[in-house]
Write a protein that holds these residues in place. Structure first.
Motif, short mmCIF file in Angstrom:
data_model
loop_
_atom_site.label_atom_id
_atom_site.label_comp_id
_atom_site.label_asym_id
_atom_site.label_seq_id
_atom_site.Cartn_x
_atom_site.Cartn_y
_atom_site.Cartn_z
N MET A 1 -13.28 -4.03 -3.96
CA MET A 1 -12.61 -4.56 -2.77
C MET A 1 -13.34 -4.06 -1.53
O MET A 1 -12.92 -3.12 -0.88
CB MET A 1 -11.15 -4.12 -2.72
CG MET A 1 -10.19 -5.08 -3.35
SD MET A 1 -10.38 -5.24 -5.12
CE MET A 1 -9.72 -3.68 -5.64
N ASN A 2 -14.45 -4.73 -1.22
CA ASN A 2 -15.23 -4.31 -0.06
C ASN A 2 -14.83 -5.14 1.16
O ASN A 2 -13.90 -5.93 1.12
CB ASN A 2 -16.73 -4.45 -0.37
CG ASN A 2 -17.10 -5.89 -0.73
OD1 ASN A 2 -16.31 -6.81 -0.54
ND2 ASN A 2 -18.29 -6.07 -1.25
N ALA A 3 -15.57 -4.94 2.26
CA ALA A 3 -15.24 -5.64 3.51
C ALA A 3 -15.27 -7.16 3.31
O ALA A 3 -14.40 -7.87 3.84
CB ALA A 3 -16.21 -5.21 4.60
N GLU B 1 1.56 5.02 6.16
CA GLU B 1 1.13 4.31 4.96
C GLU B 1 1.97 3.05 4.78
O GLU B 1 3.19 3.13 4.63
CB GLU B 1 1.28 5.23 3.74
CG GLU B 1 1.16 4.55 2.40
CD GLU B 1 -0.11 3.74 2.20
OE1 GLU B 1 -0.01 2.53 1.94
OE2 GLU B 1 -1.21 4.32 2.30
N GLN B 2 1.29 1.90 4.83
CA GLN B 2 2.00 0.62 4.68
C GLN B 2 1.06 -0.35 3.97
O GLN B 2 0.18 -0.92 4.59
CB GLN B 2 2.44 0.11 6.07
CG GLN B 2 2.85 -1.35 6.14
CD GLN B 2 4.04 -1.70 5.27
OE1 GLN B 2 4.78 -0.85 4.85
NE2 GLN B 2 4.20 -2.98 4.99
N THR B 3 1.21 -0.48 2.67
CA THR B 3 0.41 -1.36 1.80
C THR B 3 -1.09 -1.06 1.82
O THR B 3 -1.90 -1.92 1.49
CB THR B 3 0.62 -2.88 2.10
OG1 THR B 3 0.11 -3.19 3.39
CG2 THR B 3 2.08 -3.27 1.99
N PHE B 4 -1.48 0.15 2.20
CA PHE B 4 -2.89 0.51 2.11
C PHE B 4 -3.20 1.12 0.74
O PHE B 4 -4.13 0.71 0.05
CB PHE B 4 -3.27 1.48 3.23
CG PHE B 4 -4.70 1.98 3.14
CD1 PHE B 4 -5.75 1.08 3.09
CD2 PHE B 4 -4.97 3.32 3.11
CE1 PHE B 4 -7.07 1.52 2.99
CE2 PHE B 4 -6.28 3.78 3.01
CZ PHE B 4 -7.34 2.87 2.95
N PHE B 5 -2.40 2.08 0.35
CA PHE B 5 -2.57 2.76 -0.95
C PHE B 5 -2.63 1.75 -2.09
O PHE B 5 -3.50 1.83 -2.97
CB PHE B 5 -1.39 3.73 -1.14
CG PHE B 5 -1.37 4.46 -2.46
CD1 PHE B 5 -2.08 5.63 -2.64
CD2 PHE B 5 -0.61 3.97 -3.51
CE1 PHE B 5 -2.04 6.31 -3.86
CE2 PHE B 5 -0.56 4.64 -4.73
CZ PHE B 5 -1.28 5.82 -4.90
N CYS B 6 -1.73 0.77 -2.07
CA CYS B 6 -1.65 -0.21 -3.17
C CYS B 6 -2.79 -1.22 -3.15
O CYS B 6 -3.01 -1.94 -4.12
CB CYS B 6 -0.31 -0.93 -3.15
SG CYS B 6 -0.16 -2.11 -1.79
N ALA B 7 -3.54 -1.26 -2.05
CA ALA B 7 -4.68 -2.18 -1.96
C ALA B 7 -5.95 -1.59 -2.54
O ALA B 7 -6.91 -2.29 -2.82
CB ALA B 7 -4.91 -2.57 -0.51
N LEU B 8 -5.94 -0.26 -2.71
CA LEU B 8 -7.12 0.42 -3.22
C LEU B 8 -7.14 0.42 -4.75
O LEU B 8 -6.10 0.53 -5.39
CB LEU B 8 -7.14 1.88 -2.74
CG LEU B 8 -7.32 2.10 -1.24
CD1 LEU B 8 -7.09 3.58 -0.92
CD2 LEU B 8 -8.71 1.66 -0.79
N GLY C 1 -4.60 -6.25 -9.78
CA GLY C 1 -4.41 -6.21 -8.33
C GLY C 1 -5.63 -6.60 -7.52
O GLY C 1 -6.63 -7.00 -8.09
N PRO C 2 -5.57 -6.40 -6.22
CA PRO C 2 -4.44 -5.81 -5.51
C PRO C 2 -3.28 -6.81 -5.33
O PRO C 2 -3.54 -7.99 -5.39
CB PRO C 2 -5.05 -5.43 -4.16
CG PRO C 2 -6.20 -6.38 -3.97
CD PRO C 2 -6.71 -6.68 -5.34
N PRO C 3 -2.05 -6.30 -5.12
CA PRO C 3 -1.70 -4.89 -5.05
C PRO C 3 -1.66 -4.23 -6.43
O PRO C 3 -1.43 -4.89 -7.44
CB PRO C 3 -0.31 -4.90 -4.41
CG PRO C 3 0.28 -6.21 -4.85
CD PRO C 3 -0.88 -7.17 -4.89
N PHE C 4 -1.88 -2.92 -6.41
CA PHE C 4 -1.78 -2.11 -7.62
C PHE C 4 -0.50 -1.28 -7.52
O PHE C 4 -0.23 -0.69 -6.47
CB PHE C 4 -2.99 -1.18 -7.74
CG PHE C 4 -4.30 -1.91 -7.82
CD1 PHE C 4 -4.77 -2.41 -9.03
CD2 PHE C 4 -5.08 -2.11 -6.68
CE1 PHE C 4 -5.98 -3.09 -9.11
CE2 PHE C 4 -6.29 -2.79 -6.74
CZ PHE C 4 -6.75 -3.28 -7.96
N GLY C 5 0.27 -1.26 -8.59
CA GLY C 5 1.55 -0.56 -8.56
C GLY C 5 1.45 0.90 -8.96
O GLY C 5 0.37 1.48 -9.05
#
Length: 196
Positions: A1-3, A103-110, A145-149
């Protein structure tokens, strides 16, 4: 998941995570903050409703970080005339010190393989006594994902060596689309982490 991946998602309007408004649990948390001088980071900020809300509430040291230059360029127009700092950069390359990271939907995007690195870098970005607060998904997703749970047990093991848990509980005030699937966190950075 790059730029490129995230730029394409924004260009194509593939932003299913975007609620179009500030996340209710984060709004409630921000409403309790009294110190307007806090240095605040919103990583993976996307459309940054939280940053806009912070500015409206009188917080003047707000930084939004996102790897997607497309969305950062849009924010430059939206936030023109404000002092909100906009940074187009990979989170893991960002260097600064903050009192609060939202933290708002950043962690789950990684990618989950980066989670230990995420926690370590959050720790490094926070000043002594700094807070990491926001929401994490307390569920798994059927698709890749993403999102990853994730779940609370895994999060406890992940964050425990680096942070004191002030609040770590299922959300009672989630957005209707996320009811029953979020956990609210308010963690304080430990002076020395127990990972050495």
């Amino acid at each position: 998941m790059n730029a490129d991946y995230w730029n394409t998602r924004y260009i194509n309007g593939e932003t299913g995570w975007d609620m179009g408004t500030v996340s209710p649990p984060l709004k409630a948390y921000i409403d309790q903050l009294e110190n307007k001088a806090l240095r605040i980071l919103v990583p993976g900020g996307g459309n940054s409703y939280e940053a806009a809300y912070l500015w409206e509430q009188g917080f003047r040291h707000v930084t939004v970080l996102d790897i997607a230059t497309v969305v950062v360029d849009q924010l430059r127009q939206r936030f023109a005339g404000t002092g909100i700092q906009l940074v187009a950069q990979d989170f893991f390359l960002h260097e600064a010190k903050y009192d609060l990271i939202l933290e708002q939907t950043f962690f789950c995007a990684l990618d989950p393989a980066l989670r230990t690195q995420y926690v370590q870098h959050m720790y490094d970005l926070l000043d002594q006594g700094g807070h990491l607060a926001g929401v994490l998904f307390n569920r798994e997703f059927a698709h890749s994902g993403p999102p990853f749970g994730g779940d609370m047990e895994a999060y406890r093991a992940l964050f425990g060596p680096f942070f004191h848990f002030n609040t770590f509980a299922p959300c009672y005030n989630s957005h209707p689309a996320r009811q029953g699937s979020e956990v609210f966190i308010n963690f304080t950075r430990l002076n020395q982490h127990n990972h050495e």
